[in-house]
Design a protein around this motif. Sequence first.
Motif, PDB file in Angstrom:
ATOM      1  N   CYS A 230      51.278  74.812  59.977  1.00  0.00           N
ATOM      2  CA  CYS A 230      50.982  73.342  59.783  1.00  0.00           C
ATOM      3  C   CYS A 230      49.443  73.414  59.190  1.00  0.00           C
ATOM      4  O   CYS A 230      48.900  72.604  58.544  1.00  0.00           O
ATOM      5  N   GLU A 231      48.561  74.124  59.921  1.00  0.00           N
ATOM      6  CA  GLU A 231      47.337  74.209  59.729  1.00  0.00           C
ATOM      7  C   GLU A 231      46.918  74.702  58.204  1.00  0.00           C
ATOM      8  O   GLU A 231      46.410  73.928  57.648  1.00  0.00           O
TER       9      GLU A 231
ATOM     10  N   SER B 227      48.001  72.019  55.757  1.00  0.00           N
ATOM     11  CA  SER B 227      47.247  70.910  56.161  1.00  0.00           C
ATOM     12  C   SER B 227      48.515  69.710  56.371  1.00  0.00           C
ATOM     13  O   SER B 227      48.484  68.798  55.805  1.00  0.00           O
TER      14      SER B 227
ATOM     15  N   PRO C  11      50.674  67.557  59.298  1.00  0.00           N
ATOM     16  CA  PRO C  11      50.279  67.101  60.613  1.00  0.00           C
ATOM     17  C   PRO C  11      51.512  67.442  61.375  1.00  0.00           C
ATOM     18  O   PRO C  11      52.796  67.686  60.883  1.00  0.00           O
TER      19      PRO C  11
ATOM     20  N   PHE D 265      53.572  66.652  65.591  1.00  0.00           N
ATOM     21  CA  PHE D 265      53.560  65.978  66.766  1.00  0.00           C
ATOM     22  C   PHE D 265      54.656  66.454  67.835  1.00  0.00           C
ATOM     23  O   PHE D 265      55.666  66.800  67.274  1.00  0.00           O
TER      24      PHE D 265
ATOM     25  N   ARG E 297      55.185  61.582  59.232  1.00  0.00           N
ATOM     26  CA  ARG E 297      54.932  62.332  58.225  1.00  0.00           C
ATOM     27  C   ARG E 297      54.436  63.805  58.753  1.00  0.00           C
ATOM     28  O   ARG E 297      54.163  64.016  60.141  1.00  0.00           O
ATOM     29  N   GLY E 298      55.006  65.001  58.295  1.00  0.00           N
ATOM     30  CA  GLY E 298      54.618  66.383  58.530  1.00  0.00           C
ATOM     31  C   GLY E 298      55.689  66.627  59.517  1.00  0.00           C
ATOM     32  O   GLY E 298      56.889  66.244  59.464  1.00  0.00           O
TER      33      GLY E 298
ATOM     34  N   THR F  15      44.837  67.153  72.105  1.00  0.00           N
ATOM     35  CA  THR F  15      44.739  68.384  71.212  1.00  0.00           C
ATOM     36  C   THR F  15      45.529  69.440  71.268  1.00  0.00           C
ATOM     37  O   THR F  15      46.152  69.967  70.449  1.00  0.00           O
TER      38      THR F  15
END
Length: 301
Positions: A54-55, A58, A60, A62, A78-79, A183
């Motif tokens: 994911c990083e 880019s 996101p 959850f 999204r993501g 985080t």
Amino acid sequence: MKILDELAPRLSPEAVLRRNEPLAKKTTLRVGGCADYYAEPASEADLSFLLQFCELKSLPFFILGRGSNLLIRDGGVRGFVICLGHPNFSRVEIVGERLHCGAGAKLKIIAQEARRMGLSGLEFLDGIPGSLGGALRMNAGAMGGAIFDRVESLRVMSPSGQPGECSVAEVPVEYRSCPLFKTHIALGAVLCGTPAPEEEIAQRMKCYSLKRWEAQPKEPSAGCTFKNPKEKAAGRLVDELGLKGTRVGGAVVSTVHGNFIINDGTATARDVLSLVDLVAKKVKAETGIVLQTEIEIIGED
Ligand code: EPU
């Protein structure tokens, strides 16, 4: 290469990966749209890889627990939505007075295992329809208890996929919040019980269940909508202002408990959000008290 085609060969074969996953039924409120991507990793290594992916892309992400305090907007998320639903994340092992639990463990199972082993102090978890991870993230509480009263240590993963352990003394907690999990991701915790006769524990659980049965609605909801402000319980405020039964579309302020918004089966996320707004505005106008939502709100309109 398509995102999931690129990812799938790097995860264990038992990992779940899907596109356009409907999320409403994964929440207790039963509203909201789809996740672009949905993943259930089967191990910490899978989860770590997913987060790094994911990083890199880019995207996101959850982390979805049991969706009991969550409102997903109608436009979806999204993501990636990542759920620690694989049994590898749900262990509950008892060693002496300690319970070693995975973040995916259901709170009900933790409470019942503690009772079975004659450990008290976790009875309040029995009726909360959530997972340990979700409870840690919001320092969930009921019947005068809160999860962090019983946490000894935590296993967490950083957003870039690094696992680690920390003692509870290092982790600041607040009423209905543990900022670390804004985080980091909860992987598990060691909880402490206090030895007590099983019959006494069972009696307390029965009493809590009865209280909840009488005081809280049975229809789909996301639990308490607002945090209790210091002045007065949110449910009482809403009640005293005569707002029970107020409706927007399929969303209704419960007639049983003023701090619950129920879905009559036809509600959209927009209905619920409009009702949340309406109630908060009336409370502010009549009493000057600013209500803050307890439910987590994610996704796009
Ligand atoms: N009250 C009213 N009218 C209502 C609802 C409540 O007058 O419609 C009064 C009650 O009589 C009581 C006071 O308000 O004097 C507080 O009500 P209650 O005992 O039901 O507790 P609560 O503060 O509303 C908290 C947690 C619940 C948890 C219960 C039971 C919060 C925001 N909520 O509710 O947690 O189940 O205690 O221990 O702290 C949740 O967090 O999602 C949740 C449901």
